[in-house]
Write a protein that holds these residues in place. Structure first.
Motif: not given
Length: 270
Positions: A135, A137-138, A141, A149-151, A162, A173-174, A188
């Motif tokens: 993703t 996000q992966e 981050h 960028i959290k999840e 995210c 983003s996830c 971001t």
């Protein structure tokens, strides 16, 4: 010779081949020596098998020949492999020759289907190797170290932490595959802070965070709102932020901070 007339210990040529486990008529069987059975010898017909892989790779030609010398049949297989250029189809005897040809003739001509380029917070990232299942996000981050960028919903798109702005729009983003983001321009929370946006000061002033884990997602979503609507109402801010979750329940403070940031922008604060 019928089964009844066979003498003990006698075996036919067909049975010999069957018992030996030889598959006649298959593809090349390698270099081997077969003992011929008693009686008239047989010569196996020459077999030529050619295999070419698509989109480059190797071209393999296998030639099987058989000759009979006395009571011994010798079968020999010679395999010749060629390395094929995926661009112009030229063949080479070794991988090193193919690599040299590719670098000399086609360097930069073709981009790998598993690489992308991104602009993140005004910095360009070229030819990033990504896996199809990653993703965004992966990638951001875990690979590019954008730790803002959290999840916290395990990739279900349910928390908003995210959120990033991609090509002018806030996205989760996830829930976005990195491989689909080639050429994207991304912003971001870190980039928003580095640019001195008044949202950051307004969030600090109005105590919009406790643990702070969800804060980057709120800031990014609010910034996307102000980019589109510089003078939002209190209700419009609530509606824009409703997809962002906060375990610390700081919800009442966010609209206040966003309204202050909007006023600062109006007055020329950024």
């Amino acid at each position: 010779m019928t089964e009844e007339k066979k003498k003990s210990g006698e075996i036919s040529r067909r049975e010999f081949l069957k018992d030996a486990g030889l598959l006649v008529g298959g593809t090349a069987i390698g270099s081997t020596v077969l003992l011929a059975a008693c009686g008239d010898g047989e010569t196996v017909t020459e077999k030529v098998t050619t295999t070419v892989t698509e989109a480059g790779g190797t071209s393999t030609k296998t030639v099987t020949t058989t000759e009979q010398v006395g009571e011994v049949t010798k079968t020999e297989t010679i395999t010749q492999s060629k390395f094929v250029c995926p661009i112009d189809g030229m063949e080479f005897d070794s991988l090193a020759e193919l690599q040299a040809h590719y670098e000399a003739e086609h360097a930069g001509a073709v981009k790998s289907e598993n690489t992308i380029s991104l602009t993140v917070n005004r910095y360009k990232y070229e030819n990033i190797a990504v896996k199809p299942q990653w993703t965004l996000q992966e990638l951001l981050h875990d690979k590019l170290d954008f730790i803002d960028i959290k999840e916290m919903c395990d990739g279900y798109g349910a928390c908003g932490s995210c959120t990033v702005i991609m090509n002018g729009r806030p996205i989760l983003s996830c829930m976005t595959l990195a491989i689909a983001c080639d050429g994207a321009v991304i912003e971001t929370a870190a980039g928003i802070a580095d640019a001195g946006h008044p949202l950051i000061e307004a969030y600090i002033k109005n105590h919009c965070m406790q643990c702070g884990y969800c804060t980057p997602g709120f800031v990014v979503t609010a910034k996307a709102l102000l980019d589109k609507n510089p003078e939002p109402t209190f209700e419009e801010i609530q509606l824009a932020l409703e997809g962002n979750l906060c375990r610390c329940s700081t919800y009442p403070q966010h609209p206040i901070a966003v309204l202050e940031a909007a006023q600062a922008l109006k007055e020329g604060g950024a």
